[in-house]
Motif scaffolding. Structure first.
Motif, mmCIF file in Angstrom:
data_model
loop_
_atom_site.group_PDB
_atom_site.id
_atom_site.type_symbol
_atom_site.label_atom_id
_atom_site.label_comp_id
_atom_site.label_asym_id
_atom_site.label_seq_id
_atom_site.Cartn_x
_atom_site.Cartn_y
_atom_site.Cartn_z
ATOM 1 N N ASP A 256 0.711 -1.220 0.007
ATOM 2 C CA ASP A 256 0.098 0.137 -0.229
ATOM 3 C C ASP A 256 0.743 1.138 0.061
ATOM 4 N N TRP A 257 2.078 1.208 -0.329
ATOM 5 C CA TRP A 257 2.996 2.266 -0.549
ATOM 6 C C TRP A 257 2.780 3.048 0.871
ATOM 7 N N PHE A 258 2.905 2.475 1.903
ATOM 8 C CA PHE A 258 2.756 2.729 3.296
ATOM 9 C C PHE A 258 1.252 2.923 3.341
ATOM 10 N N TRP A 259 0.788 3.959 3.204
ATOM 11 C CA TRP A 259 -0.812 4.343 3.051
ATOM 12 C C TRP A 259 -1.106 5.097 2.021
ATOM 13 N N CYS A 260 -0.162 5.463 1.086
ATOM 14 C CA CYS A 260 -0.569 6.263 0.028
ATOM 15 C C CYS A 260 -1.093 5.577 -1.041
ATOM 16 N N SER A 261 -1.478 4.432 -0.899
ATOM 17 C CA SER A 261 -2.318 3.914 -2.213
ATOM 18 C C SER A 261 -3.790 4.444 -1.979
ATOM 19 N N LYS A 262 -4.262 5.064 -0.976
ATOM 20 C CA LYS A 262 -5.302 5.587 -0.708
ATOM 21 C C LYS A 262 -5.530 6.732 -1.922
ATOM 22 N N ASN A 263 -4.776 7.433 -2.248
ATOM 23 C CA ASN A 263 -4.753 8.323 -3.281
ATOM 24 C C ASN A 263 -5.077 7.799 -4.630
ATOM 25 N N LEU A 264 -4.711 6.465 -4.859
ATOM 26 C CA LEU A 264 -4.928 5.698 -5.821
ATOM 27 C C LEU A 264 -6.274 4.761 -5.880
ATOM 28 N N LEU A 265 -7.085 5.259 -4.878
ATOM 29 C CA LEU A 265 -8.199 4.408 -4.524
ATOM 30 C C LEU A 265 -8.058 3.053 -4.224
ATOM 31 N N ALA A 266 -6.766 2.394 -3.963
ATOM 32 C CA ALA A 266 -6.425 1.266 -3.749
ATOM 33 C C ALA A 266 -6.907 0.431 -2.653
ATOM 34 N N GLN A 267 -7.263 1.392 -1.555
ATOM 35 C CA GLN A 267 -7.822 0.743 -0.546
ATOM 36 C C GLN A 267 -9.195 0.490 -0.377
ATOM 37 N N ASN A 268 -10.033 1.113 -1.271
ATOM 38 C CA ASN A 268 -11.293 0.579 -1.647
ATOM 39 C C ASN A 268 -11.426 -0.702 -1.915
ATOM 40 N N PRO A 269 -12.242 -1.675 -1.061
ATOM 41 C CA PRO A 269 -12.334 -3.152 -1.246
ATOM 42 C C PRO A 269 -12.630 -3.523 -2.666
ATOM 43 N N VAL A 270 -13.560 -2.547 -3.308
ATOM 44 C CA VAL A 270 -13.847 -3.022 -4.926
ATOM 45 C C VAL A 270 -12.734 -2.867 -5.868
ATOM 46 N N ILE A 271 -12.327 -1.479 -5.672
ATOM 47 C CA ILE A 271 -11.108 -1.154 -6.534
ATOM 48 C C ILE A 271 -10.010 -1.950 -6.203
ATOM 49 N N ARG A 272 -9.792 -2.485 -4.931
ATOM 50 C CA ARG A 272 -8.598 -3.263 -4.601
ATOM 51 C C ARG A 272 -8.818 -4.377 -5.558
ATOM 52 N N ARG A 273 -9.741 -5.095 -5.611
ATOM 53 C CA ARG A 273 -9.961 -6.391 -6.216
ATOM 54 C C ARG A 273 -9.606 -6.292 -7.791
ATOM 55 N N LEU A 274 -10.011 -4.996 -8.327
ATOM 56 C CA LEU A 274 -9.758 -4.688 -9.724
ATOM 57 C C LEU A 274 -8.245 -4.721 -9.895
ATOM 58 N N TYR A 275 -7.665 -3.982 -9.059
ATOM 59 C CA TYR A 275 -6.102 -4.003 -9.124
ATOM 60 C C TYR A 275 -5.791 -5.395 -9.167
ATOM 61 N N GLY A 276 -5.964 -6.264 -8.185
ATOM 62 C CA GLY A 276 -5.492 -7.722 -8.106
ATOM 63 C C GLY A 276 -4.215 -7.700 -7.234
ATOM 64 N N ARG A 277 -3.945 -8.735 -6.611
ATOM 65 C CA ARG A 277 -2.702 -8.875 -5.776
ATOM 66 C C ARG A 277 -1.684 -8.598 -6.403
ATOM 67 N N GLN A 278 -1.266 -8.845 -7.785
ATOM 68 C CA GLN A 278 -0.056 -8.711 -8.545
ATOM 69 C C GLN A 278 0.204 -7.064 -8.777
ATOM 70 N N ARG A 279 -0.801 -6.253 -8.794
ATOM 71 C CA ARG A 279 -0.624 -4.960 -8.996
ATOM 72 C C ARG A 279 -0.643 -4.076 -7.851
ATOM 73 N N LEU A 280 -0.757 -4.502 -6.606
ATOM 74 C CA LEU A 280 -0.864 -3.841 -5.430
ATOM 75 C C LEU A 280 0.723 -3.787 -4.960
ATOM 76 N N ASN A 281 1.330 -2.713 -5.590
ATOM 77 C CA ASN A 281 2.655 -2.767 -5.086
ATOM 78 C C ASN A 281 3.416 -1.433 -5.574
ATOM 79 N N SER A 282 4.566 -1.063 -5.269
ATOM 80 C CA SER A 282 5.191 0.265 -5.321
ATOM 81 C C SER A 282 5.352 0.369 -7.020
#
Length: 445
Positions: A256-282
C-alpha cells in the motif's frame, strides 16, 4: 563477472560519445519525487545492470549491480538465509539509488542508512572512466562523498554490501503510546535492546502513536497476509502482536505504498479487487504517479474545483532530543496523517559522510510524510515545504533530496558541505559533464 565487464565497457563508451550533452540515466524505475526542467537529455541505458552476482552468506556480503531493484536483491539473498543489512521499504528502489540517496528502514537503528552497509563501489565517472572506491583506498574521498550526491559525481555500477542472517519469520510487537515525550523516550530505549532486530513506528494522531518491534523467530503460530485484502498499517492499531514471514515483513509497506495507495483508490475493497494482488505494489503506483505527473490529471481536477495544492513529500532526520518539538510543529503546520517514524544511528561511529553530515554519536528519528495539502487560498510556491526546511535546519537535522527542495544557495551549501562537494567535483567531474547538486536537486535541472 565477464558479462558485467562487457556491459561496463559498452556503457563507458556510450558515455564518452555523449560528452557535451545533458546526461541522464535511462532506467525503468525511479523513486524521485521532483519534476525535471533540464530539457532534452542523452540517456545512458543502464537497465541491464540489474543482477545479483554473488551472495557470500559466510562472510556476510553480496555483490550486486547498481540498478538491481531490492525485490530481486532480497529474493536472491533469502535463498541463502540472509538479507541486506538495510532493506528500504519499496520493491522498486534500487541498491544504487538507495546508496546515493540515503535509504533507511527499520534495521537502521542498528546498521545505519543504506550507504553505511556498503563495503565497496565501482563508480562510473562523467568522463567514462570507472573507479573502485573503498573506505581505505585512494578513492576513499569519493566513497565517503558519494551518498547524497544524486548522480552528480558518478553512478554506482557494482557494489559489495553487508548482509545479516535471517530466520523464517518475524514476530511483531505493537506498543501504543498517547504521549509524544514518552513515545520517543521508549523508542530510544527499544533501540538499546540486543534482542530486537527491527524498530519503527507510526504516528496516527496527537495522542495516538505506535512503536513496532520486530524479532526473528524460527517458528510462528500463524503468518498474517497483508499482500491483498488486509492492509498492514491498519493492523498496528488493532492488535498487540503479529507474525509475518521474513519476506512479507520486509515488504509490509510495499503493498500500500505505506498508506499512500489511498490516493489511487486502492484501499477501496472493490477497486482493490480490480487491481488484483499482483498490481498492489510500489511498481504499479510509481507508474501511475508518473502518468499523472505527465498528463496532470489531478492538477486539472483540483483547478476545476477551485483548489490550490502543494505536494509535501519529505523524509527528514531529526536528532532524538528534538523529535517531540518537531512532531508538535508537524501537528500544527502540516497536519496530515499518518507519519512514519524510523530511528537510525551510525554503524561506524568514526565514519563521516561528507554530503550528509549526521552526528555519528547521536540517535536520529526519521519522519516520513507524503501527501498533498489542498486549500482554497493561493499560497506562495513551496509554502509548507519551506517551513519544514526551516524547522529541520533549526533542529540540526537533515532533509533527503529525493523530493522538492526550496533552499537558497547559501542555506543549501551550508547544510550539504560546499567545500567538500567542490573538491569532489573538481577531482572526479572536472569537465562538469554531470549536473551540479544544487541545480539538480533544488532547481530541478
Amino acid at each position: 563477472m565477464a558479462r558485467y565487464q562487457e556491459k561496463k565497457q559498452r556503457l563507458m563508451e556510450a558515455l564518452r560519445s555523449a560528452r557535451g550533452e545533458n546526461i541522464r540515466l535511462g532506467k525503468t524505475t525511479s523513486n524521485l519525487f521532483r519534476e525535471r526542467h533540464g530539457g532534452p537529455a542523452q540517456k545512458l541505458d543502464v537497465r541491464d545492470f540489474n543482477n545479483v552476482l554473488h551472495v557470500d552468506a559466510v562472510n556476510g556480503q553480496v555483490v550486486v549491480e547498481g540498478m538491481t531493484p531490492y525485490a530481486k536483491l532480497v529474493a536472491e539473498c533469502l535463498k541463502h538465509n540472509v538479507m541486506p543489512a538495510v532493506v528500504p521499504q519499496l520493491k522498486s528502489i534500487t541498491i544504487g539509488g538507495a546508496t546515493v540517496g540515503c535509504g533507511i528502514e527499520s534495521s537502521s537503528f542498528r546498521y545505519g542508512l543504506v550507504h553505511e552497509t556498503v563495503q565497496e563501489m565501482e563508480i562510473l565517472l562523467g568522463d567514462g572512466r570507472t573507479v573502485l572506491c573503498t573506505p581505505d583506498n585512494e578513492h576513499r574521498d569519493l566513497f565517503y562523498g558519494f551518498p547524497n550526491s544524486y548522480g552528480t559525481l558518478g553512478y554506482a555500477l557494482l557494489l559489495k554490501v553487508r548482509t545479516v542472517p535471517v530466520k523464517k519469520y518475524v514476530k511483531l510487537s505493537h506498543i501504543r503510546h498517547a504521549d509524544p515525550e514518552g513515545f520517543f523516550a521508549d523508542l530510544a530505549r527499544q533501540c538499546e535492546r540486543a534482542d530486537v532486530d527491527f524498530v519503527d513506528g507510526v504516528v496516527f494522531g496527537r495522542r495516538d502513536m505506535v512503536i513496532t518491534l520486530g524479532q526473528f523467530t524460527d517458528a510462528a503460530p500463524y503468518a498474517s497476509d497483508y499482500t491483498y485484502e488486509r492492509i498492514y498499517y491498519k493492523s498496528l492499531r488493532e492488535r498487540a502482536e503479529d507474525f509475518l514471514t521474513t519476506a512479507d515483513y520486509l515488504w509490509r509497506w510495499d503493498t500500500d505504498w505505506f498508506w499512500c495507495s489511498k490516493n489511487l483508490l486502492a484501499q477501496n475493497p472493490v477497486i482493490r479487487r480490480l487491481y488484483g494482488r499482483q498490481r498492489l505494489n510500489s511498481v504499479t503506483y510509481t507508474k501511475l504517479m508518473r502518468l499523472n505527473s505527465r498528463w496532470k490529471f489531478t492538477r486539472a481536477i483540483d483547478k476545476l474545483l477551485g483548489f490550490h495544492t502543494e505536494s509535501v513529500i519529505q523524509d527528514v532526520e531529526i536528532p532524538l532530543e528534538h523529535a517531540p518539538e518537531f512532531l508538535a510543529f508537524y501537528h500544527d503546520v502540516i497536519r496530515f496523517m499518518p507519519v512514519w517514524i524510523c530511528p537510525t544511528r551510525a554503524w561506524n561511529r568514526q565514519a563521516r559522510f561528507d554530503l550528509y553530515r549526521m552526528d555519528p554519536q547521536k540517535l536520529y528519528v526519521n519522519f516520513g510524510f507524503w501527501d498533498v495539502i489542498r486549500g482554497r487560498k493561493k499560497l506562495p510556491p513551496g509554502h509548507y515545504n519551506r517551513q519544514v526546511e526551516q524547522k529541520v535546519m533549526a533542529m540540526q537535522g537533515m532533509k533527503s533530496l529525493y523530493s522538492d527542495s526550496y533552499f537558497s544557495p547559501e542555506q543549501f551549501w551550508e547544510i550539504y558541505n560546499r567545500p567538500a562537494y567542490e573538491r569532489l567535483k573538481q577531482k572526479y567531474d572536472p569537465g562538469g559533464t554531470l549536473k551540479d547538486l544544487y541545480r539538480k536537486c533544488v532547481l530541478k535541472g
